[in-house]
Design an enzyme around this catalytic site. Structure first.
Site, PDB file in Angstrom:
ATOM      1  CD  GLU A 288      -2.698   1.316   2.505  1.00 47.72           C
ATOM      2  OE1 GLU A 288      -3.148   0.220   2.911  1.00 47.72           O
ATOM      3  OE2 GLU A 288      -2.957   2.417   3.044  1.00 47.72           O
TER       4      GLU A 288
ATOM      5  CD  GLU B   1      -2.533   7.943   5.636  1.00 52.64           C
ATOM      6  OE1 GLU B   1      -3.631   7.378   5.786  1.00 52.64           O
ATOM      7  OE2 GLU B   1      -1.455   7.385   5.906  1.00 52.64           O
TER       8      GLU B   1
END
Length: 527
Positions: free
Chosen positions: A329, A334
């Site tokens: 990932e 974010e």
């Protein structure tokens, strides 16, 4: 020019429209790209060269006039973080007339690298000091790889290992003196690395209206465990335009407070989670976006290996082989509304996942109301994360194996806004606005482009399947939209290759075949 010829030219221009690098040059004449600022000092960035002789006969120069300021200098905010591993040398020409120097201090010039994002940029600076000769033009080079440097804070690391420098300060003679200094600067130069990723291979410019482009994106809605999403998230993801749409040149992903029942589960919030119908290995990703506002919002721009086993994910049904985090990932961006202007990048692998140690980030200015470009550059050796071209994290493990580096396989993009349990009670809705999403890769400049024989692909037009009787493995077949967006990619493993194009909408496409070092292109008509 034929329409087909125009399409090829259009794609070529799209593919080669971006070069990303680190460059600062100023000759104070035609090649102006720097905004110089004088601190405790008077400057004029375009005066006639009073000493047009020797090394420098150019017409215009910068005049540096320290009339007695304790900390006089000129500085540049680069707009990116210096990658000194790619280029460690800064160069400038300088002329100091003997009648322009007062006092008894040593004649010298210093170049300092600072982090302009800090409230006290000088506190972690690194500088190189060089001697000056009066009454002549000279070229001074500052090499942070080979020249002796001075860290103001002795605990600061070697400048060559740092990625936080984004400001240059040039100072003639030392600080803490009130002596006057007159000097002239010219031909400042720094040329860092230019990204090898110059070919635009996939993009969404978000210029449509209504629903997001279904040829580019898949709305992931299935609850992976039948009841909820991971991390205690509270939302349903939907495929409705109220949660994801295009309008006014942007795509919006909107989290809403509303009661919504799906898959026999009722939740109090909705949002959208988009999977790209494009996967790739190595390249540069750019997403220009504004982020949501509000405690409990959790937007992300990220990537997963397309070999992930995840119920309801676009690639999982055909390519699912491993579970998370073995698939890898990559969190390009974010953000948590509880720390509104902090953005973070992170890596999740079998060696570190969940509360991973592999992360980095920085504070930004007004991420909800200002567009910023969130970028990833992914090579076989490292992952480099940037915001507005300033590097804030690099992941490059010394040992690269399945535990630390599941990044030697194709990944796809995800865009979503999640709702955390900490969501504010007065939250109603907020959106992530996306101006564009672009993926660049290394150009296939060594390949020769030719035109396919008319019978290479048949039937053409077609409603479902296309046959390629003349192709010999190994080769690759790609289908692009007329805007140069890759829609399908097939590796040819047998000499009787066929491709099912029934999922494509009726229209005209471009068919590309790469075989034996040649790129061949022709039109493909889908009935």
């Amino acid at each position: 020019m034929s329409k087909f010829g125009f399409f090829i030219v259009l794609i070529s221009s799209l593919f080669n429209s971006a070069i990303h690098g680190q460059s600062l040059k100023d000759d104070f004449e035609s090649n102006r790209q720097i905004n110089w600022v004088g601190d405790d000092c008077l400057i004029d960035t375009c005066v006639t060269n009073p000493f047009a002789q020797g090394l420098n006969t150019s017409s215009n120069v910068l005049k540096y006039n320290d009339v007695g300021g304790l900390y006089a200098n000129v500085r540049i905010n680069a707009g990116f973080s210096f990658d000194l591993q790619s280029c460690s040398v800064f160069s400038v020409k300088i002329y100091v007339p003997s009648n322009g120097m007062a006092g008894t201090q040593t004649n010298q010039i210093a170049l300092k690298l600072q982090n302009g994002d800090l409230a006290t940029p000088w506190s972690t600076q690194s500088e190189i000091i060089k001697p000056l000769v009066l009454d002549q033009w000279q070229t001074i080079q500052f090499d942070f790889k080979t020249d002796p440097y001075i860290n103001l804070d002795p605990n600061s690391p070697n400048p060559m290992s740092r990625l936080d420098f984004n400001r240059i300060v040039i100072q003639v003679n030392g600080e803490n003196n009130t002596s006057k200094v007159m000097a002239y600067l010219d031909d400042f130069f720094y040329e860092g690395a230019v990204s090898v990723f110059k070919q635009l291979v996939w993009s969404d410019e978000c210029n449509g209206n209504g629903a997001v482009d279904s040829s580019l994106w898949f709305a992931q809605t299935q609850l992976p465990n039948g009841n909820a999403w991971f991390n205690g998230e509270l939302q349903h993801y939907t495929n409705r335009t109220i949660n994801a749409k295009q309008n006014n040149g942007c795509m919006s992903i909107t989290a809403l407070k509303e009661q919504f029942t799906d898959q026999a589960v009722t939740k109090q919030y909705t949002s959208a989670r988009l999977n790209s119908k494009f996967a790739f290995k190595f390249g540069r990703v750019e997403v220009r976006a504004k982020l949501p506002f509000g405690v409990g919002t959790w937007p992300a721009i990220w990537m997963l290996g397309k070999n992930i086993i995840e119920p309801g994910a676009y690639w999982s049904k055909s390519y699912g082989q491993v579970n998370w985090p073995a698939c890898g990932e990559i969190d390009i961006m974010e953000h948590w509304g509880s720390n509104q202007n902090y953005v973070q990048s992170a890596i999740h692998t079998p060696s570190s996942f969940g509360n991973t140690i592999n992360l980095g980030g920085r504070m930004m200015a007004d991420v909800a109301n200002t567009f910023h470009v969130y970028a990833l550059e992914w090579t076989a050796s490292k992952l480099v994360f940037k915001v507005d071209e300033q590097v804030h994290y690099t992941y490059s493990p010394t040992i690269k194996d399945a535990n630390t580096w599941p990044f030697d396989q194709e990944h796809y993009l995800l865009l979503n806004v999640a709702i955390n349990p900490s969501i504010a009670s007065n939250f109603n809705q907020s959106s992530m606005l996306i101006d564009y999403v672009r993926v660049y890769q290394v150009p296939q400049s060594n390949l020769t482009q030719t035109t396919l024989p008319l019978n290479t692909a048949y039937p053409n037009p077609t409603s479902a399947e296309v046959m390629f009787p003349q192709i010999q493995a190994p080769a690759s077949i790609k289908i692009f939209s007329l805007l140069g967006i890759e829609l399908m990619s097939v590796d040819v493993t047998s000499n009787e290759q066929s491709v099912d194009v029934s999922a494509l909408s009726p229209g005209t496409y471009l068919l590309q075949i790469v075989q034996d070092g040649q790129v061949s292109i022709q039109k493909l008509i889908k009935d």
